[in-house]
Scaffold this motif. Structure first.
Motif, short mmCIF file in Angstrom:
data_model
loop_
_atom_site.label_atom_id
_atom_site.label_comp_id
_atom_site.label_asym_id
_atom_site.label_seq_id
_atom_site.Cartn_x
_atom_site.Cartn_y
_atom_site.Cartn_z
N GLU A 42 1.00 -1.27 0.01
CA GLU A 42 0.17 0.20 -0.01
C GLU A 42 1.02 1.60 -0.07
N LYS A 43 0.70 1.83 -1.12
CA LYS A 43 0.84 2.85 -1.36
C LYS A 43 0.91 4.58 -0.25
N HIS A 44 -0.50 4.85 0.17
CA HIS A 44 -1.12 5.60 0.89
C HIS A 44 -1.83 4.96 2.04
N GLU A 94 4.49 -1.22 2.89
CA GLU A 94 4.76 0.65 2.31
C GLU A 94 5.09 0.85 1.43
N GLY A 95 4.74 1.77 0.37
CA GLY A 95 5.32 2.05 -0.67
C GLY A 95 4.78 2.28 -1.77
N ALA A 96 5.77 2.34 -3.02
CA ALA A 96 5.82 1.98 -4.53
C ALA A 96 6.02 0.43 -4.70
N ASP A 154 8.59 0.34 -6.26
CA ASP A 154 9.95 0.82 -5.79
C ASP A 154 10.20 -0.56 -4.74
#
Length: 226
Positions: A89-91, A140-142, A145
């Motif tokens: 999850e990025k957000h 957590e992150g894109a 990446d």
């Protein structure tokens, strides 16, 4: 990010993002969509072929409200095979939003209330065993990446926002990354059935099939790593 709680047709709640004019789940029913697309078309295919004590590995693209994770955890309680669940999850949503969403809207079994809370209280980027049958790793992150282990996941839940809302998530490069992460014979499932999506999957090496969609949607997509 500003979000609003909205009811869906099966009585469960979802979130609406005004800036994107997008819902987190189908307005025809958040829970029924998750069960149809991700568990029935995806997870059950892996559980049906699971052998011995070996875990079934699931990768979710888009943790969101935690609905897919909660329903998968619920299924793990009656599964012979344990489930290792990695989710990206990025957000991440704020705790205040999760409380406003209403846990009771997702929990048919009151005993799962504690599990729902554990899902959201679990630390990011640290694996945790929530039950003897379910281990969770929230990343957590894109997606682009994050390094993913190759040949690992029997099931991939692809639950990003729609292609027109989040086009960077629906590229051939992303599906090549996920193809490498999938176990041989593993599958990717998504609510989306658009032609461009299927063409990108095929270009990335996936074998694509179209399945009947959940209530309110004619089709969905399942793709296989052969």
């Amino acid at each position: 990010m500003i979000v609003e709680v909205r009811p869906t047709a099966d009585g469960s709640n979802t979130l609406y993002v005004p800036a994107l004019d997008e819902h987190y789940h189908s307005t025809h029913g958040a829970v029924q969509e998750a069960l149809h697309v991700y568990l029935q078309a995806g997870l059950e295919t892996a559980l049906a072929t699971a052998t011995g004590p070996a875990p079934v590995w699931v990768l979710e693209v888009g943790f969101g409200t935690g609905l897919n994770a909660l329903l998968t955890l619920q299924r793990s309680l009656s599964s012979a095979a344990p489930i290792f669940y990695d989710t990206i999850e990025k957000h991440p949503l704020a705790a205040s939003v999760i409380r406003k969403l209403g846990a009771e809207r997702y929990i048919l079994n009151p005993e799962l209330l504690e599990c729902y809370e554990l899902l959201h209280e679990a630390s990011w980027n640290t694996p945790e065993a929530l039950t003897t049958q379910f281990a969770l790793l929230k990343l957590e992150g894109a997606l682009q990446d994050l390094p993913l282990a190759e040949d690992t996941y029997q099931v991939i839940y692809f639950d990003a926002f729609a292609p027109e809302k989040q086009p960077d998530m629906w590229t051939e490069e992303v599906f090549r990354q996920l193809y490498a992460a999938a176990a041989p014979g593993g599958c990717l499932v998504s609510y989306c059935a658009k032609g461009a999506f299927k063409r990108s999957l095929k270009a990335a090496g996936w074998q694509v099939e179209t399945l009947p969609g959940p209530a309110g949607k004619r089709e969905m997509t399942r793709a296989w790593k052969r």
